[in-house]
Write an enzyme that holds these catalytic residues in place. Structure first.
Site, PDB file in Angstrom:
ATOM      1  N   VAL A   1       4.204  -7.917  -2.489  1.00  0.00           N
ATOM      2  CA  VAL A   1       3.379  -9.117  -2.620  1.00  0.00           C
ATOM      3  C   VAL A   1       2.165  -8.954  -1.721  1.00  0.00           C
ATOM      4  CG1 VAL A   1       4.691 -10.426  -0.883  1.00  0.00           C
ATOM      5  CG2 VAL A   1       3.316 -11.636  -2.554  1.00  0.00           C
ATOM      6  N   VAL A   2       1.008  -9.286  -2.282  1.00  0.00           N
ATOM      7  CA  VAL A   2      -0.237  -9.271  -1.532  1.00  0.00           C
ATOM      8  C   VAL A   2      -0.857 -10.645  -1.726  1.00  0.00           C
ATOM      9  CG1 VAL A   2      -2.436  -8.104  -1.120  1.00  0.00           C
ATOM     10  CG2 VAL A   2      -0.510  -6.817  -2.091  1.00  0.00           C
ATOM     11  N   ARG A  50       6.934 -17.262  -8.205  1.00  0.00           N
ATOM     12  CA  ARG A  50       7.219 -16.102  -9.048  1.00  0.00           C
ATOM     13  C   ARG A  50       8.351 -15.219  -8.512  1.00  0.00           C
ATOM     14  NH1 ARG A  50       2.134 -17.684  -9.294  1.00  0.00           N
ATOM     15  NH2 ARG A  50       0.974 -17.514 -11.233  1.00  0.00           N
ATOM     16  N   HIS A 105      -9.665  -6.955   2.138  1.00  0.00           N
ATOM     17  CA  HIS A 105      -8.400  -6.235   2.231  1.00  0.00           C
ATOM     18  C   HIS A 105      -7.538  -6.451   0.986  1.00  0.00           C
ATOM     19  CE1 HIS A 105      -4.190  -5.678   3.756  1.00  0.00           C
ATOM     20  NE2 HIS A 105      -4.749  -4.600   4.252  1.00  0.00           N
ATOM     21  N   PHE A 159       6.502  -2.727 -12.598  1.00  0.00           N
ATOM     22  CA  PHE A 159       5.472  -3.266 -11.701  1.00  0.00           C
ATOM     23  C   PHE A 159       5.860  -4.679 -11.283  1.00  0.00           C
ATOM     24  CE2 PHE A 159       1.378  -5.208 -10.632  1.00  0.00           C
ATOM     25  CZ  PHE A 159       0.846  -4.240  -9.804  1.00  0.00           C
ATOM     26  N   PHE A 218       0.826  -1.209   0.000  1.00  0.00           N
ATOM     27  CA  PHE A 218       0.000   0.000   0.000  1.00  0.00           C
ATOM     28  C   PHE A 218       0.862   1.260   0.000  1.00  0.00           C
ATOM     29  CE2 PHE A 218      -2.649   3.298   1.915  1.00  0.00           C
ATOM     30  CZ  PHE A 218      -3.816   3.166   1.177  1.00  0.00           C
ATOM     31  N   GLU A 219       2.041   1.186   0.612  1.00  0.00           N
ATOM     32  CA  GLU A 219       2.928   2.349   0.723  1.00  0.00           C
ATOM     33  C   GLU A 219       3.821   2.550  -0.502  1.00  0.00           C
ATOM     34  OE1 GLU A 219       1.241   1.255   4.415  1.00  0.00           O
ATOM     35  OE2 GLU A 219       2.618  -0.009   3.258  1.00  0.00           O
TER      36      GLU A 219
END
Length: 162
Positions: A85-86, A132, A93, A118, A64-65
């Site tokens: 990574v999310v 990955r 969320h 990205f 997010f930052e």
């Protein structure tokens, strides 16, 4: 696997002479340390492969930052790479963070004209992230790919004189 059909980008000697003079910043989130270690190592390897000996590496708490840090760095660098990574959980969320990171990084690149690589993995499972991350046994190296894409874009823009 998402890497199917990915372009193979290798800088020729003329391009490498140009990429070696570019100022590169890599901004990396801190969550999921094993995956992030692989992404950062791949990004640094990508920079080295392009002739950049000392890219600037900045760490932020999470994905997010990434956009705010990339926005600040874009004014002083020729290319910036965002790594994070999310991993999907049981709440919305995941969608909020993925959308904020993606939209924010895209907006920075378009607004500043600075290529933003990205390298944010958006995965359903930790295993997908590990596959990955460019670690031993990984099938993809998204950190390396993000650096290569950002630098290739910077070279293309420079060749166009824009």
């Amino acid at each position: 696997m998402s890497g199917h059909g990915a372009p193979s980008i290798a800088f020729n000697s003329e391009e490498k002479a140009h990429t070696g003079s570019l100022r590169l910043a890599i901004v990396a989130a801190s969550w999921h340390t094993e995956i992030m270690a692989g992404l950062v190592a791949g990004a640094l390897r990508g920079a080295s492969d392009a002739g950049i000996a000392n890219p600037t590496l900045v760490r932020v708490p999470g994905s997010f930052e990434l956009p705010v840090a990339v926005a600040r760095l874009a004014a002083k660098f020729d290319a910036v790479v965002a790594l994070g990574v999310v991993i999907r959980g049981g709440t919305p969320h995941f969608e909020y963070v993925c959308q904020a990171a993606t939209m924010g990084l895209s907006e920075v690149s378009v607004r500043t004209g600075v290529p933003v690589g990205f390298g944010v993995l958006t995965c359903d499972t930790e295993e997908q992230g590990l596959a990955r991350a460019g670690l031993p046994g990984s099938v993809e190296d998204k950190g390396h790919e993000a650096v290569t894409a950002a630098l290739a874009t910077a070279v293309t823009l420079a060749q166009l004189g824009v």
